[in-house]
Structure formats: C-alpha cells, structure tokens
Motif scaffolding. Structure first.
Motif, PDB file in Angstrom:
ATOM      1  N   ALA A 156       1.256  -1.367   0.262  1.00  0.00           N
ATOM      2  CA  ALA A 156       0.272   0.203   0.189  1.00  0.00           C
ATOM      3  C   ALA A 156       0.846   0.771   0.261  1.00  0.00           C
ATOM      4  CB  ALA A 156      -1.113  -0.191   1.249  1.00  0.00           C
ATOM      5  N   VAL A 157       1.856   1.448   0.771  1.00  0.00           N
ATOM      6  CA  VAL A 157       2.689   2.490   0.786  1.00  0.00           C
ATOM      7  C   VAL A 157       3.648   3.198  -0.287  1.00  0.00           C
ATOM      8  CG1 VAL A 157       4.608   3.615   1.809  1.00  0.00           C
ATOM      9  CG2 VAL A 157       3.010   1.935   3.312  1.00  0.00           C
ATOM     10  N   PRO A 158       4.258   1.690  -0.839  1.00  0.00           N
ATOM     11  CA  PRO A 158       4.608   2.316  -2.561  1.00  0.00           C
ATOM     12  C   PRO A 158       3.258   2.438  -3.514  1.00  0.00           C
ATOM     13  CG  PRO A 158       5.876   0.049  -2.032  1.00  0.00           C
ATOM     14  CD  PRO A 158       4.526   0.879  -1.202  1.00  0.00           C
ATOM     15  N   ALA A 159       1.810   1.833  -3.569  1.00  0.00           N
ATOM     16  CA  ALA A 159       0.909   2.497  -4.089  1.00  0.00           C
ATOM     17  C   ALA A 159       0.712   3.770  -3.938  1.00  0.00           C
ATOM     18  CB  ALA A 159      -0.148   1.427  -4.275  1.00  0.00           C
ATOM     19  N   TYR A 160       0.793   3.847  -2.664  1.00  0.00           N
ATOM     20  CA  TYR A 160       0.573   5.499  -2.161  1.00  0.00           C
ATOM     21  C   TYR A 160       1.455   6.883  -3.136  1.00  0.00           C
ATOM     22  CZ  TYR A 160      -0.476   9.379   0.693  1.00  0.00           C
ATOM     23  OH  TYR A 160      -1.070  10.536   0.754  1.00  0.00           O
ATOM     24  N   TYR A 161       2.677   6.390  -2.815  1.00  0.00           N
ATOM     25  CA  TYR A 161       3.427   7.203  -3.271  1.00  0.00           C
ATOM     26  C   TYR A 161       3.761   7.516  -5.044  1.00  0.00           C
ATOM     27  CZ  TYR A 161       4.497   8.529   1.650  1.00  0.00           C
ATOM     28  OH  TYR A 161       3.842   9.275   2.305  1.00  0.00           O
ATOM     29  N   VAL A 162       3.124   6.439  -5.520  1.00  0.00           N
ATOM     30  CA  VAL A 162       2.312   6.989  -6.930  1.00  0.00           C
ATOM     31  C   VAL A 162       2.047   7.929  -7.156  1.00  0.00           C
ATOM     32  CG1 VAL A 162       2.543   5.502  -8.748  1.00  0.00           C
ATOM     33  CG2 VAL A 162       4.755   4.544  -8.057  1.00  0.00           C
ATOM     34  N   ILE A 163       0.814   7.325  -6.286  1.00  0.00           N
ATOM     35  CA  ILE A 163      -0.459   8.039  -6.768  1.00  0.00           C
ATOM     36  C   ILE A 163      -1.189   9.184  -6.346  1.00  0.00           C
ATOM     37  CG2 ILE A 163      -3.048   7.932  -6.244  1.00  0.00           C
ATOM     38  CD1 ILE A 163      -2.456   4.803  -6.379  1.00  0.00           C
ATOM     39  N   ALA A 164      -0.103   9.275  -4.879  1.00  0.00           N
ATOM     40  CA  ALA A 164      -0.156  10.655  -3.945  1.00  0.00           C
ATOM     41  C   ALA A 164       0.972  11.515  -5.079  1.00  0.00           C
ATOM     42  CB  ALA A 164       0.292  10.619  -2.754  1.00  0.00           C
ATOM     43  N   PRO A 165       1.974  11.394  -5.017  1.00  0.00           N
ATOM     44  CA  PRO A 165       2.476  12.578  -6.449  1.00  0.00           C
ATOM     45  C   PRO A 165       2.025  11.988  -7.529  1.00  0.00           C
ATOM     46  CG  PRO A 165       4.507  10.555  -4.706  1.00  0.00           C
ATOM     47  CD  PRO A 165       2.923  10.139  -4.433  1.00  0.00           C
ATOM     48  N   ALA A 166       1.529  11.314  -8.609  1.00  0.00           N
ATOM     49  CA  ALA A 166       1.232  11.955  -9.470  1.00  0.00           C
ATOM     50  C   ALA A 166       0.081  13.028  -9.519  1.00  0.00           C
ATOM     51  CB  ALA A 166       0.617  10.614 -10.109  1.00  0.00           C
ATOM     52  N   GLU A 167      -1.084  12.307  -8.508  1.00  0.00           N
ATOM     53  CA  GLU A 167      -1.647  13.777  -8.770  1.00  0.00           C
ATOM     54  C   GLU A 167      -1.322  15.067  -7.532  1.00  0.00           C
ATOM     55  OE1 GLU A 167      -5.426  11.645  -5.973  1.00  0.00           O
ATOM     56  OE2 GLU A 167      -5.238  10.122  -7.588  1.00  0.00           O
ATOM     57  N   CYS A 168      -0.195  15.034  -7.175  1.00  0.00           N
ATOM     58  CA  CYS A 168       0.101  16.116  -6.814  1.00  0.00           C
ATOM     59  C   CYS A 168       0.909  17.252  -7.538  1.00  0.00           C
ATOM     60  CB  CYS A 168       0.676  16.066  -5.212  1.00  0.00           C
ATOM     61  SG  CYS A 168       3.082  16.744  -5.059  1.00  0.00           S
ATOM     62  N   MET A 226      -3.028  -1.443  -8.159  1.00  0.00           N
ATOM     63  CA  MET A 226      -2.481  -2.217  -6.864  1.00  0.00           C
ATOM     64  C   MET A 226      -3.885  -1.582  -5.819  1.00  0.00           C
ATOM     65  SD  MET A 226       0.287  -4.294  -6.586  1.00  0.00           S
ATOM     66  CE  MET A 226      -0.129  -4.430  -4.841  1.00  0.00           C
ATOM     67  N   ARG A 227      -4.043  -0.866  -5.887  1.00  0.00           N
ATOM     68  CA  ARG A 227      -5.080  -0.128  -5.395  1.00  0.00           C
ATOM     69  C   ARG A 227      -7.333  -1.009  -5.824  1.00  0.00           C
ATOM     70  NH1 ARG A 227      -6.847   6.288  -6.323  1.00  0.00           N
ATOM     71  NH2 ARG A 227      -8.452   6.485  -3.869  1.00  0.00           N
ATOM     72  N   ARG A 228      -6.402  -1.270  -6.326  1.00  0.00           N
ATOM     73  CA  ARG A 228      -8.043  -2.050  -6.905  1.00  0.00           C
ATOM     74  C   ARG A 228      -7.478  -3.468  -5.380  1.00  0.00           C
ATOM     75  NH1 ARG A 228     -12.865  -1.706  -8.731  1.00  0.00           N
ATOM     76  NH2 ARG A 228     -11.749  -1.040 -10.366  1.00  0.00           N
ATOM     77  N   LEU A 229      -6.365  -4.255  -5.627  1.00  0.00           N
ATOM     78  CA  LEU A 229      -6.303  -4.906  -4.594  1.00  0.00           C
ATOM     79  C   LEU A 229      -6.358  -5.205  -3.272  1.00  0.00           C
ATOM     80  CD1 LEU A 229      -2.544  -6.338  -6.753  1.00  0.00           C
ATOM     81  CD2 LEU A 229      -5.696  -7.519  -6.614  1.00  0.00           C
ATOM     82  N   ILE A 230      -6.464  -3.321  -3.044  1.00  0.00           N
ATOM     83  CA  ILE A 230      -6.135  -3.367  -1.753  1.00  0.00           C
ATOM     84  C   ILE A 230      -7.527  -2.952  -1.199  1.00  0.00           C
ATOM     85  CG2 ILE A 230      -5.722  -1.293  -0.224  1.00  0.00           C
ATOM     86  CD1 ILE A 230      -2.226  -1.202  -1.882  1.00  0.00           C
ATOM     87  N   LYS A 231      -8.665  -2.562  -2.131  1.00  0.00           N
ATOM     88  CA  LYS A 231      -9.695  -2.313  -1.752  1.00  0.00           C
ATOM     89  C   LYS A 231      -9.886  -3.473  -1.795  1.00  0.00           C
ATOM     90  CE  LYS A 231     -14.641  -0.971  -3.456  1.00  0.00           C
ATOM     91  NZ  LYS A 231     -15.245   0.296  -4.574  1.00  0.00           N
ATOM     92  N   ILE A 280       2.124   3.258   7.032  1.00  0.00           N
ATOM     93  CA  ILE A 280       1.788   1.573   6.779  1.00  0.00           C
ATOM     94  C   ILE A 280       0.817   1.667   7.029  1.00  0.00           C
ATOM     95  CG2 ILE A 280       3.182   1.435   9.035  1.00  0.00           C
ATOM     96  CD1 ILE A 280       4.315  -1.096   6.074  1.00  0.00           C
ATOM     97  N   TYR A 281      -0.063   2.045   8.379  1.00  0.00           N
ATOM     98  CA  TYR A 281      -1.479   1.590   9.003  1.00  0.00           C
ATOM     99  C   TYR A 281      -2.103   2.539   8.433  1.00  0.00           C
ATOM    100  CZ  TYR A 281       1.828  -1.512  12.029  1.00  0.00           C
ATOM    101  OH  TYR A 281       2.920  -2.186  11.825  1.00  0.00           O
ATOM    102  N   THR A 282      -2.115   3.636   7.895  1.00  0.00           N
ATOM    103  CA  THR A 282      -3.164   4.811   7.687  1.00  0.00           C
ATOM    104  C   THR A 282      -3.568   4.806   6.328  1.00  0.00           C
ATOM    105  OG1 THR A 282      -1.525   5.919   8.058  1.00  0.00           O
ATOM    106  CG2 THR A 282      -2.860   5.410  10.146  1.00  0.00           C
ATOM    107  N   ILE A 283      -2.504   4.211   5.502  1.00  0.00           N
ATOM    108  CA  ILE A 283      -2.804   4.493   4.234  1.00  0.00           C
ATOM    109  C   ILE A 283      -3.179   3.756   2.864  1.00  0.00           C
ATOM    110  CG2 ILE A 283      -0.862   4.417   2.266  1.00  0.00           C
ATOM    111  CD1 ILE A 283       0.969   5.900   2.824  1.00  0.00           C
ATOM    112  N   ALA A 284      -3.693   3.311   3.639  1.00  0.00           N
ATOM    113  CA  ALA A 284      -4.796   1.220   2.394  1.00  0.00           C
ATOM    114  C   ALA A 284      -5.945   2.121   3.374  1.00  0.00           C
ATOM    115  CB  ALA A 284      -4.204   0.075   3.249  1.00  0.00           C
ATOM    116  N   VAL A 285      -6.087   3.160   3.782  1.00  0.00           N
ATOM    117  CA  VAL A 285      -7.813   2.598   4.345  1.00  0.00           C
ATOM    118  C   VAL A 285      -8.257   4.367   3.296  1.00  0.00           C
ATOM    119  CG1 VAL A 285      -9.283   4.517   5.736  1.00  0.00           C
ATOM    120  CG2 VAL A 285      -7.537   2.555   6.475  1.00  0.00           C
TER     121      VAL A 285
END
Lengths: 486, 121
Positions: A304-316, A380-385, A425-430
C-alpha cells in the motif's frame, strides 16, 4: 473555565447553561494560544479580532434564541481550508501572502453553525509530511514532549487540541494526516469516507485520496463536529449525495456480538513492542464489552505504501501545477522570461519535500512510465480495496494500531524520506480504499501517547464512533492532558 | 521500521519477471535526469542540490518498484474509491464574474489582465 481539557460537548453545555459567554471563552482560549501554547508553534495565524466578533455574534444569537448545538464553541481550522479575508498558507512560502477570496465548504458550514474560529493551524507544507517538519513556518512541537514531533500533516491541529488551546480543530487526511497526528498527540481524529465531507476550498494535494474530518478529545465531539461538516455539496464533483446520520445519537449502541477483525499484517514485524502491548490491552477492554475478535488478512498491506507514493505524488504534481506565479501566490523577483518566472517562482516557493513529490509524480506520469507506475499503482489500489471488501464480508470493523511507533523526535527521520513514509503504513491503505477510520487514545509508551485505529466499511462512521465512544466510556486515556499544559 | 524495507527489498530480489532495464534506471537517477524532470515540472533546482535530489528520488522510486512483485495483468485499475460516475449538471451559467476579487490576490495585473514577461517579441 481554567479547565482547558473540556470537550466540545461540555463547553456547549456550559454556554447553553449560561456559565460563561462565548466571548469569555474565546478570550480565555486566545490568551492560552498566546501564552502557554506559543512554544508549540501550533498556529500559523491567530485571528483575534475575527474570533471576538464571531463570539459576540454567537452570544447575540443565543440571546435571540437562535443558537444551534455548537454555537459559540471555539475551534481552529487547519491552514489548508480557505478562509475568506484570512491568510491561507497551506504551510508554504508559496501561499504566505495568500488571502482566499472565498470560504471552504467546511468553513461555511462551521460559520453558519456559529462555531468561533480562533485561527489557522500549522501543518506540513501542502499536507506532505508525517511529522510537521516540512512546514515553512517551522515544526510543531508535541505537547506531551516538546522534543517530539506531533505527527503530520495535521500536526498543528492535533497539538492545539492536546494542549487545550482549542477543544477541536479540522484536519485533512490523504494518507493518515488526521489519524497519525491524533495518535501521536493522544486525541481522537476521524477520517470520513471519501466523498462524505466536501473538498471545496480545501487546497488539493491528491484529489482521489483527500478527505477532511474532525479532531477533538472524544468520539462524542467528533460525532457532533462531523454532523456539522458532512453533507452534499455540488461544488465538489466527488461529494456524495446521501443523507447525514445523527452520529451523536447513535453513540451508546451495545457492542455485544460486534465482530472485529485483527489484520495479522498490522501486528507483525515493524510494530513497536510497547505499542503492541497497548493495543492488546485495548482488545481486552473491547472483549469485556462483548466484542468478538477474529484474525483477518489484508494481504497487500506492505504494498500500500509504494502504491500510495506513486498515486499521491502523481496527483500532487498535477494539482500543484496551478501554482505558477501568475494568478496568486509567490512570484520570484525580476523574472527574465516566462519560463524563468515559472521555474523560479515554483523553485523558491516550494520546500524540498514538495519538490521531491512533484518530481516523483512528474516522472511517474511522463511518457513511457505511465503504465509502469500510475497504472500499476491503480491496479494495486484495486487489490487493496478488494482485501478490505473480503474482510468486511466477515467482520463489522477492523482494529489495529494507528502508527507503528509513538512520536519520534524532531529531526530523527527528517533526512530519510522513505523511512518517514513508513510512519503511515497502517493508515495509507484506508485512503487508497476510501474507507473511514478513527484513531482513539489507548495508552502510553515512555510518556508518549499510543493511538488505536478502527476502520469501518463505507459510510459506517456511525459504527466507528459508537465503538470509539463505548471504549471511552470504560477508559480514561482520552481525558489525560500533558502536565505542562494541564 | 526497517523490517518493512527489508521485506520489500527481499521481494524485489526474488522477483524474476521484472523488466531489468527500467529497474536499473529507476534505481539510480543521474543528475541529468533530475534536471530533465525538474524542467518538465517547471522547478528551479540549484546545481548543488542535484545529488541529494537524485539520491532521494532514486530511493523513492526503488521503494515504489516493490509494486512490481505483484502480478496485476488481469486487474482492473481503480481510479475512484467508490467507483462513482462523474456527476453532470445542466450546461447553464452558474458563476458570476468576480474578476476584480480574484485578481486582488494576483502578483501583477493591469486593466483586468494578468501581467507576465513578454512572450512574443
């Protein structure tokens, strides 16, 4: 009134009973912000005059019989919410001179309810950080130990509530920015379901993840505040059209037979032993309340953390392209040409962490890399959901720690971005799944607070608040105040 | 904390299906690549800061490359957590002109226009 740890509900009752006026209360808390609270650096802007005017208006409204449940209660807004006529800096040099020409939806709603805003709280620059150290205005200090960070990015809000400067504040949560600072400062913070609270006027970081929410001492206060914040707003294209339940009326529901999942990935290596002990004790309390626990698996937690650190920077990188030195915000001196104007305004206006994320996002979205990074991360986001949806077939709520450790020291992780990212790590997937989550004070380790996280299914804020409230009926962690600010 | 990084590095090491060339590139960005990315993002970065940015960005990209441990060919990407369609509205004028108010916060305006350095000689 010297009891600064009073909750929103208690202060609202005191105002209703006429024990004090909103003006008296406002003066008291403003003095506290200027006095004992000053060393925390929790506020970027304190709005004495506007606050006192709003407090007097609230008192008049009460005299005229028109007061609502929260009229006259002081609070603060994270400096990411646009406030008309008051600087909205987003913790950045870029917006150091920016006065928003309009109010955010949440600000409008709280103004209409008669809440009294005392100022704007400090935060990581553009909400990018987990420690409040990336703010242009300097780090916020944790009231429990001023050598420690308050967490981030809503660190000013968390520190202000923990120190009793205000009974409540707004926050925003893109990867944990309400829940993690709430945990590190020993307060309660709720990240609602994506779409529950309008993002209109909330300066965008990662639009598919950002969500505003309340930070206060208790779940009861969060329920009262969420009732005021939530609801449909046509100006946010992802605002959800569904009625807002009366969260505050559903706090006392019996928890007997409630099924709660313990994700084994949240209790593995990497979790501090003392934090694990505190969470175990909280589980024991919940068992006494009739809650049934079972182990579940959120198998893709680690990714989740690696996926987040693509999606969040891309959107930012896309969102922050609006800061161009032309229409608002910082402009460099004597630009040579238009490209120089853009590059130097942005280079001088943004701090290092914001620049890093813009560059990561730019790279991930650039020709030839889109599929490998952004598309991959969305998969990855789909798998996490899907992990969460499978879990919610079996359980009503999910419980675990909010953060793997208690507050770390200022400077301790500042020069290692990846290590800092693992705080979440425990908050990002949410956020990736768009689910609601709450952090509740559950104990201490070496004098620093530990947060318990509860995660619910979509639009199940009522059940989260109910479970958090019942826990707070049988524990007193949420009533503890740091000695220096008691 | 380090165990997470360790676990991810281990997964990377185990991963045989990874496109090797891009991996190498992502693992260490050169100063020239950082300069190019900064140009695309219209960010001025001091020459002296390039090595640190190169190191930080390389670390971050290596870290996110852990995603490639997961096979996702058959997975549909998720763009919106609730998978809601974009709400539409009537194509009607709803905003009034607030130019003066909006331009009050602009660095430089004249006669209702935003001023920038000369673009066409």
């Amino acid at each position: 009134m010297s009891e600064t740890s009073k909750t929103v509900a208690e202060l609202a009752a005191g105002l209703k009973a006429g024990e004090y006026s909103s003006e008296e209360l406002t003066r008291d808390r403003l003095a506290r912000i200027r006095g004992a609270g000053a060393e925390l650096n929790a506020f970027v802007t304190v709005t004495d005059e506007q606050a006192l005017a709003a407090a007097r208006a609230a008192d008049q409204r009460r005299q005229a019989g028109g007061a609502g449940p929260l009229t006259g209660v002081p609070m603060a807004h994270k400096d990411i919410f646009c406030t008309r006529g008051v600087r909205t800096s987003c913790g950045s040099r870029m917006l150091d001179n920016f006065e928003a020409p309009y109010d955010a939806h949440v600000v409008e709603r709280f103004n209409d309810a008669g809440l009294v805003c005392l100022g704007k709280t400090n935060m990581d620059e553009f909400a990018m950080g987990s420690s409040n150290e990336t703010s242009f205005y300097g780090p916020v200090k944790n009231p429990w130990d001023t050598a420690a960070v308050p967490g981030g990015s809503s660190g000013g809000s968390a520190a202000a509530v923990a120190a009793g400067l205000v009974p409540a504040a707004t926050g925003t949560d893109t990867g944990g920015s309400i829940r993690q600072p709430a945990a590190l400062c020993g307060i309660t913070g709720l990240k609602p379901t994506y779409g529950r609270v309008s993002r209109y006027g909330m300066i965008a970081f990662a639009s598919s993840l950002d969500q505003g929410g309340p930070m206060a001492r208790t779940a009861e206060d969060c329920a009262l505040l969420l009732e005021g914040m939530a609801g449909f707003d046509a100006r946010d294209s992802t605002s959800v059209e569904s009625p807002v339940p009366r969260y505050s009326e559903a706090l006392n529901g019996d928890l007997t037979g409630l099924k709660v999942g313990l994700p084994k990935e949240y209790f593995g290596e990497g979790l501090d032993g003392d934090v694990a002990r505190v969470i175990d004790e909280a589980i024991a309390e919940y068992r006494k309340l009739g809650v049934e626990f079972r182990e579940i698996s959120l198998a893709n937690t680690e990714l989740a953390v690696p996926a987040y650190y693509v999606i969040a920077p891309a959107e930012c990188s896309s969102n922050l392209s609006r800061f161009d030195g032309v229409r608002f915000g910082y402009r460099c001196d004597a630009p040579q040409d238009l490209e120089d104007l853009y590059k130097r305004s942005r280079g001088e206006g943004f701090g290092p962490e914001v620049k890093r994320r813009i560059m990561v996002g730019t790279y991930a979205l650039s020709a030839g890399y889109f599929d490998a990074y952004y598309l991959k991360a969305q998969k990855m986001r789909r798998l996490i959901k899907d992990d969460f949806m499978s879990a919610f077939d079996e359980v009503d709520l999910i419980l675990g720690p909010t953060s793997p450790t208690v507050a770390f020291n200022i400077g301790e992780r500042a020069d290692d971005p990846v290590k800092m990212y693992l705080s979440d790590i425990y908050t990002i997937a949410v956020n990736l799944a768009g689910l609601p989550g709450i952090s509740v004070p559950a104990g201490f380790s070496a004098g620093r607070p530990v947060g318990l996280q509860l995660i619910g299914n979509y639009f199940d804020e009522g059940r989260l608040l109910n479970a958090a409230h019942r826990y707070q009926q049988v524990t007193d962690w949420h009533t503890r105040a740091p000695e220096a600010f008691a | 904390m380090d165990v997470f990084t360790f676990a991810i590095e281990r997964r990377l090491a185990d991963n045989s299906g990874f496109p090797e060339s891009r991996f190498e590139e992502a693992m260490s960005l050169s100063n020239e690549q950082v300069t190019e990315i900064a140009h695309l993002a219209r960010l001025q970065v001091d020459q002296a800061d390039l090595p640190e940015y190169a190191r930080n960005l390389s670390d971050i990209l290596s870290f996110v490359d852990a995603m490639n441990a997961m096979e996702t060919d058959s997975v549909e990407p998720l763009a919106h957590p609730l998978e809601m369609p974009q709400r539409l509205r009537e194509d009607a004028v709803t905003e009034e002109n607030q130019r003066e108010q909006f331009q009050a916060v602009a660095p430089q305006v004249e006669a209702g226009l935003y001023l920038v350095p000369r673009v066409i000689e």
